[in-house]
Structures are given as C-alpha cells and as structure tokens.
Write a protein that holds these residues in place. Structure first.
Motif, mmCIF file in Angstrom:
data_model
loop_
_atom_site.group_PDB
_atom_site.id
_atom_site.type_symbol
_atom_site.label_atom_id
_atom_site.label_comp_id
_atom_site.label_asym_id
_atom_site.label_seq_id
_atom_site.Cartn_x
_atom_site.Cartn_y
_atom_site.Cartn_z
ATOM 1 N N GLU A 98 0.868 -1.100 0.078
ATOM 2 C CA GLU A 98 -0.094 0.084 0.019
ATOM 3 C C GLU A 98 0.769 1.310 0.027
ATOM 4 O O GLU A 98 0.403 2.258 -0.760
ATOM 5 C CB GLU A 98 -0.926 0.073 1.336
ATOM 6 C CG GLU A 98 -1.737 1.145 1.180
ATOM 7 C CD GLU A 98 -2.663 1.228 2.370
ATOM 8 O OE1 GLU A 98 -3.005 2.219 3.164
ATOM 9 O OE2 GLU A 98 -2.780 0.141 3.369
ATOM 10 N N ARG A 99 2.151 1.315 0.890
ATOM 11 C CA ARG A 99 2.629 2.354 0.903
ATOM 12 C C ARG A 99 4.105 2.322 -0.040
ATOM 13 O O ARG A 99 4.769 3.458 0.183
ATOM 14 C CB ARG A 99 3.320 2.578 2.502
ATOM 15 C CG ARG A 99 1.735 2.538 3.396
ATOM 16 C CD ARG A 99 1.282 3.909 3.236
ATOM 17 N NE ARG A 99 0.078 3.882 4.140
ATOM 18 C CZ ARG A 99 -0.688 4.886 4.331
ATOM 19 N NH1 ARG A 99 -0.277 6.230 3.745
ATOM 20 N NH2 ARG A 99 -1.576 4.872 5.266
ATOM 21 N N TYR A 100 4.413 1.518 -0.737
ATOM 22 C CA TYR A 100 5.504 1.377 -1.358
ATOM 23 C C TYR A 100 5.845 2.792 -2.264
ATOM 24 O O TYR A 100 4.902 3.353 -2.917
ATOM 25 C CB TYR A 100 5.681 0.405 -2.321
ATOM 26 C CG TYR A 100 6.811 0.338 -3.245
ATOM 27 C CD1 TYR A 100 8.092 0.056 -2.766
ATOM 28 C CD2 TYR A 100 6.818 1.035 -4.539
ATOM 29 C CE1 TYR A 100 9.207 -0.023 -3.661
ATOM 30 C CE2 TYR A 100 7.871 1.027 -5.424
ATOM 31 C CZ TYR A 100 9.043 0.481 -5.271
ATOM 32 O OH TYR A 100 10.316 0.508 -5.949
ATOM 33 N N VAL A 101 7.021 3.479 -2.208
ATOM 34 C CA VAL A 101 7.215 4.776 -2.955
ATOM 35 C C VAL A 101 8.821 4.365 -3.345
ATOM 36 O O VAL A 101 9.463 4.280 -2.457
ATOM 37 C CB VAL A 101 7.290 5.819 -2.178
ATOM 38 C CG1 VAL A 101 7.707 7.070 -3.031
ATOM 39 C CG2 VAL A 101 5.793 6.242 -1.887
ATOM 40 N N LEU A 102 9.079 4.413 -4.428
ATOM 41 C CA LEU A 102 10.326 4.222 -5.022
ATOM 42 C C LEU A 102 11.302 5.223 -4.341
ATOM 43 O O LEU A 102 11.259 6.376 -4.207
ATOM 44 C CB LEU A 102 10.452 4.141 -6.868
ATOM 45 C CG LEU A 102 11.822 4.199 -7.354
ATOM 46 C CD1 LEU A 102 12.398 2.762 -6.958
ATOM 47 C CD2 LEU A 102 11.755 4.547 -8.748
ATOM 48 N N ASP A 103 12.377 4.671 -3.766
ATOM 49 C CA ASP A 103 13.632 5.455 -3.063
ATOM 50 C C ASP A 103 12.991 6.118 -1.798
ATOM 51 O O ASP A 103 13.852 6.923 -1.576
ATOM 52 C CB ASP A 103 14.298 6.353 -4.117
ATOM 53 C CG ASP A 103 15.000 5.578 -5.210
ATOM 54 O OD1 ASP A 103 15.586 4.637 -5.218
ATOM 55 O OD2 ASP A 103 14.993 6.306 -6.187
ATOM 56 N N LEU A 133 3.003 -2.386 13.084
ATOM 57 C CA LEU A 133 3.467 -2.110 11.864
ATOM 58 C C LEU A 133 4.684 -1.015 11.638
ATOM 59 O O LEU A 133 4.550 -0.168 12.528
ATOM 60 C CB LEU A 133 2.475 -1.708 10.674
ATOM 61 C CG LEU A 133 1.385 -3.020 10.704
ATOM 62 C CD1 LEU A 133 0.419 -2.496 9.652
ATOM 63 C CD2 LEU A 133 1.862 -4.213 10.333
ATOM 64 N N GLY A 134 5.343 -1.171 10.798
ATOM 65 C CA GLY A 134 6.475 -0.261 10.449
ATOM 66 C C GLY A 134 6.681 0.042 9.158
ATOM 67 O O GLY A 134 7.001 -0.946 8.415
ATOM 68 N N LEU A 135 7.142 1.108 8.810
ATOM 69 C CA LEU A 135 7.578 1.172 7.398
ATOM 70 C C LEU A 135 8.957 1.864 7.197
ATOM 71 O O LEU A 135 9.396 2.792 7.997
ATOM 72 C CB LEU A 135 6.573 2.578 6.699
ATOM 73 C CG LEU A 135 6.739 2.885 5.335
ATOM 74 C CD1 LEU A 135 6.101 1.677 4.610
ATOM 75 C CD2 LEU A 135 5.576 3.984 5.044
ATOM 76 N N HIS A 136 9.721 1.510 6.550
ATOM 77 C CA HIS A 136 11.103 1.773 6.131
ATOM 78 C C HIS A 136 10.994 3.321 5.647
ATOM 79 O O HIS A 136 10.327 3.793 4.774
ATOM 80 C CB HIS A 136 11.602 0.969 5.076
ATOM 81 C CG HIS A 136 12.953 1.512 4.659
ATOM 82 N ND1 HIS A 136 13.030 1.745 2.997
ATOM 83 C CD2 HIS A 136 14.426 1.631 4.912
ATOM 84 C CE1 HIS A 136 14.336 2.398 2.845
ATOM 85 N NE2 HIS A 136 15.003 2.325 3.983
ATOM 86 N N LEU A 137 11.814 4.047 6.351
ATOM 87 C CA LEU A 137 12.014 5.375 5.951
ATOM 88 C C LEU A 137 13.355 5.878 5.366
ATOM 89 O O LEU A 137 14.312 5.974 6.176
ATOM 90 C CB LEU A 137 11.817 6.280 7.077
ATOM 91 C CG LEU A 137 10.536 6.215 7.945
ATOM 92 C CD1 LEU A 137 10.388 6.911 9.419
ATOM 93 C CD2 LEU A 137 9.152 6.428 7.221
ATOM 94 N N ASP A 138 13.490 6.093 4.186
ATOM 95 C CA ASP A 138 14.935 6.169 3.313
ATOM 96 C C ASP A 138 14.974 7.675 3.482
ATOM 97 O O ASP A 138 14.070 8.420 3.951
ATOM 98 C CB ASP A 138 14.757 5.779 1.935
ATOM 99 C CG ASP A 138 16.205 5.230 1.424
ATOM 100 O OD1 ASP A 138 17.192 5.761 2.046
ATOM 101 O OD2 ASP A 138 16.139 4.765 0.451
ATOM 102 N N GLY A 141 22.137 8.321 3.725
ATOM 103 C CA GLY A 141 21.624 7.178 3.878
ATOM 104 C C GLY A 141 21.713 6.909 5.373
ATOM 105 O O GLY A 141 20.912 5.881 5.975
ATOM 106 N N ARG A 142 22.555 7.470 6.283
ATOM 107 C CA ARG A 142 22.818 7.052 7.537
ATOM 108 C C ARG A 142 21.759 7.536 8.356
ATOM 109 O O ARG A 142 21.171 7.080 9.584
ATOM 110 C CB ARG A 142 24.114 7.523 8.216
ATOM 111 C CG ARG A 142 24.450 7.236 9.574
ATOM 112 C CD ARG A 142 25.634 7.847 10.156
ATOM 113 N NE ARG A 142 25.868 7.410 11.336
ATOM 114 C CZ ARG A 142 26.910 8.048 12.182
ATOM 115 N NH1 ARG A 142 27.605 8.595 11.593
ATOM 116 N NH2 ARG A 142 27.096 7.643 13.398
ATOM 117 N N ALA A 143 20.793 8.431 7.860
ATOM 118 C CA ALA A 143 19.822 9.035 8.486
ATOM 119 C C ALA A 143 18.365 8.039 8.382
ATOM 120 O O ALA A 143 17.213 8.339 9.033
ATOM 121 C CB ALA A 143 19.480 10.448 8.037
#
Length: 154
Positions: free
Chosen positions: A31-36, A53-58, A62-64
């Motif tokens: 549902e929440r995928y966004v490239l990069d 639930l948790g979502l990767h936050l790019d 990168g270290r952030a």
C-alpha cells in the motif's frame, strides 16, 4: 511489473504466526511503497496477539534512514508494554526488478535493537523454499552487552 502484480510471500510461511506477520508487513508495503522512499514493511507481534507495523524511511543521507523494524518497534512501544515475541519484514521489488516481494531478515543494527527490547524475540526467515520463525539470537549469538542497562537474562 505493476504493484498489483507483486505476490504476497506469506504463502511460503510454515507457521500461522509467521504467515500472519508476513501478510501484515506485505499489505503495508504494497500500500505504501514509494520508489527510493519506502521499500520495506515490518510487523512486530506482541504476546497478546497485537500486530504493530513499521515502514522503512529512506533518507537522502543514507545514515539517517530508519529501518521498518525499528519503526515497528517504536509503534509497538507507543501502544503496549506487553512483551514482543516475533518480527517479520518484507521488501517490495523496485519496478526495474523481476520477481515478487520477499521476506528479509533484520539488519545487524535492528538485530541489536530488537534484542535490547525483546531478548526472546523470533524473526521470520526464508530457509530454502519455506519461511519459518527462528530465534533472533541465532542471527546474533554474541550480542553487545554494555553497562547502560541492567543485564537482561536470556
């Protein structure tokens, strides 16, 4: 490949718990995928059956970036004090990649963090053609033990 064509990897899970966590992580990232920006979703299970639930936050630096497992841990701790027992993470493929979503193990930092907060936690791992729960201590047998907090017995 469109987002709707990406397959849910929960069908390879051997236990109901792992299937439930992987399906929840997959549903979030699908549902929440966004490239990069957001490529991994995670689900943490508490002892009472709650799924957090948790979502990767790019990040540009990168270290952030913050891993989905760390966000799921924070979400769990915002809503419950119950012991946490299991985690699953699912990586959504980039449009340029062939294949479907896949279960991924926690990175080294997340292994340390999760074990700091849940020393008996298990993680869903793909082993061969199937996925199952494995004690997180198997992935990090010699966890760092500092002097900041009292020792947690295992």
């Amino acid at each position: 490949m469109t987002i709707s064509e990406v397959l849910d990897p929960s069908d390879i899970c051997q236990e109901e718990v792992s299937r439930r966590l992987v399906a929840a992580a997959y549903a979030l990232i699908a549902e929440r995928y966004v490239l990069d920006r957001h490529q991994i979703g995670a689900a943490v299970l508490d002892i009472n059956g709650g799924v957090h639930l948790g979502l990767h936050l790019d990040a540009m630096v990168g270290r952030a970036a913050v891993c989905a497992e760390a966000v799921a841990l924070g979400t769990a701790r915002m809503t419950t004090t119950a012991p946490l027992v299991a985690v699953a993470a699912v990586r959504f493929p980039k449009p340029t990649e062939d294949g479907s979503a896949r279960i991924v193990p926690p990175c080294g930092l997340c292994r340390e963090l999760l074990l700091d907060h849940a020393p008996d936690m298990q993680a869903v791992l793909t082993i061969g053609a199937a996925a199952r729960l494995v004690p997180l201590t198997r992935l990090l047998p010699d966890k760092y033990v500092g002097t900041k907090w009292p020792s947690v017995s295992r």
